[in-house]
Every structure is written in structure tokens, then in C-alpha cells.
Design an enzyme around this catalytic site. Sequence first.
Site, PDB file in Angstrom:
ATOM      1  N   LYS A  87       1.012  -1.168  -0.080  1.00  0.00           N
ATOM      2  CA  LYS A  87      -0.104  -0.120  -0.015  1.00  0.00           C
ATOM      3  C   LYS A  87       0.884   1.431   0.044  1.00  0.00           C
ATOM      4  O   LYS A  87       1.543   1.402   0.780  1.00  0.00           O
ATOM      5  CB  LYS A  87      -0.748   0.064   1.298  1.00  0.00           C
ATOM      6  CG  LYS A  87      -2.155   0.790   1.241  1.00  0.00           C
ATOM      7  CD  LYS A  87      -2.844   0.563   2.595  1.00  0.00           C
ATOM      8  CE  LYS A  87      -4.275   1.065   2.465  1.00  0.00           C
ATOM      9  NZ  LYS A  87      -4.823   1.126   3.674  1.00  0.00           N
TER      10      LYS A  87
HETATM   11  C1  E4P Z   1      -8.275   2.359   3.414  1.00  0.00           C
HETATM   12  O1  E4P Z   1      -7.646   1.568   3.249  1.00  0.00           O
HETATM   13  C2  E4P Z   1      -8.081   3.089   5.001  1.00  0.00           C
HETATM   14  O2  E4P Z   1      -7.533   2.059   5.788  1.00  0.00           O
HETATM   15  C3  E4P Z   1      -9.375   3.395   5.275  1.00  0.00           C
HETATM   16  O3  E4P Z   1     -10.631   2.966   4.655  1.00  0.00           O
HETATM   17  C4  E4P Z   1      -9.508   4.716   6.161  1.00  0.00           C
HETATM   18  O4  E4P Z   1     -10.768   4.858   6.648  1.00  0.00           O
HETATM   19  P1  E4P Z   1     -11.268   5.983   7.780  1.00  0.00           P
HETATM   20  O5  E4P Z   1     -11.525   7.305   6.851  1.00  0.00           O
HETATM   21  O6  E4P Z   1     -12.257   5.461   8.415  1.00  0.00           O
HETATM   22  O7  E4P Z   1     -10.027   6.109   8.824  1.00  0.00           O
END
Ligand code: E4P
Length: 217
Positions: A87
Site C-alpha cells: 500500500k
Molecule cells: C483504507 O484502506 C483506509 O484504511 C481506511 O478505509 C480509512 O478509513 P477511515 O477514513 O475510516 O479512517
Amino acid sequence: MKFFIDTANLAQIKEAQELGVLDGVTTNPSLMAKEGITGKENILKHYVDICNIVDGDVSAEVISTDFDEMVKEGEELAALHEQIVVKLPMIKDGVKACKYFSDKGIRTNVTLVFSPGQALLAAKAGATYVSPFIGRLDDISTDGLNLIAEIRHIYDNYAFDTQILAASVRHTMHVIDCAKLGADVMTGGLASIEGLLKHPLTDSGLAKFLEDYKKGN
Ligand code: E4P
């Protein structure tokens, strides 16, 4: 549509896996910290623990912001387990690293995407997944779902292979709306998945069926 769970909590990952509808896991440094997983060795071990619970892709996020460091870190993450997807943040070096990994056949998830232009760049760089954060856009009075629709339109125009991974999904209606718009994947908490189960007519209908069965037996 693939369902990913957005957590580093092993109990919740197990629960979603046992439901039989889980296709993968996304994590980020904040989710790791929330579970009290700190220090490089512990974090790497936790990724392997997650891979051993689920069958699908597990996104592991780099914390470097420099190309050379991202490559080193990403290669280390990818070597941990065949299910790991590297990622990368949507920054200039992240795009370069995405192209590097894509050329090497290492799968990537470009994260922190908030505009169609960023999603176009991620696809051009060969990202496996692009993660538009719909909940965080909604938080600042901008339509997160509209971003999914725009990216779908652009990707379909050119038949890009990059999968749209709707991230920052906050509730069940986000899941349903993303499905209507053609997102390839959604990632959200366990509640956003289990919320799909619920309907009062299912509960009252089942109660009546069981009651009537008892009357006749
Ligand atoms: C995506 O991979 C992130 O981990 C995540 O969806 C972020 O979500 P949030 O805005 O609820 O922190």
C-alpha cells in the site's frame, strides 16, 4: 464486488472470515496503532497473522515517503507472504514506486486518493487497486460517492485494469451505493458488512415461522 475488512483486529477479521463473505483485509498505520501493534517486528508479524486468517489480499502500508525507501520497505512487505499487497500513498514518489512494483509484478494499492486525477495517475502507474476515501470526503461536505462514479467512468473509458477499492466506508448504505456505482471492492468495518443482514421483516417473519412450526409439533 469484493468485500475487504478495514481493521487490524484479529478477532473481527476471524468473525468476517467465518461469515464466508470476506475477500481480503486493508490496514493502515492508524489501525495498527489502535490495536496496540507497534515496532517494526511486531507489525510485520501481525501482517503474517492476518494472512493466515484470510484467503485474500492483505494491504500492508509503507511508512516511507521517499522512492528508494518505499521500494526497500515494499519489497520487504511483499516478501512476507504471497497475499500481501503493498500500500503506497498518493504522492509523487508513491506513483514512481507504484510503477516500479507494477513492472516487477508486485501488487499495489494506492491509498489516500481524493480526486479523479489522482485515480487516473494510479491507473497509469499500473496500480492493482486504487483507494478513494469516500467517508473522509463526506466528512468535509464533499460527495464521496460521486468520486467513485467519476473514477468508474474514467476507468471504463480506457478499460484500465486497476480495481476501484472504495475505502473509508463508514456504514451499510455506503456499501450498497458503492455496489450500485460499480466499485470493484469495498473496505469497511465489520458493522458495515453485518448491517447488510438486517431487516425487521426477516426477524418478524422468522419468529412467526418458528412459532407456527411449534403449534403443529
Ligand atoms: C483504507 O484502506 C483506509 O484504511 C481506511 O478505509 C480509512 O478509513 P477511515 O477514513 O475510516 O479512517
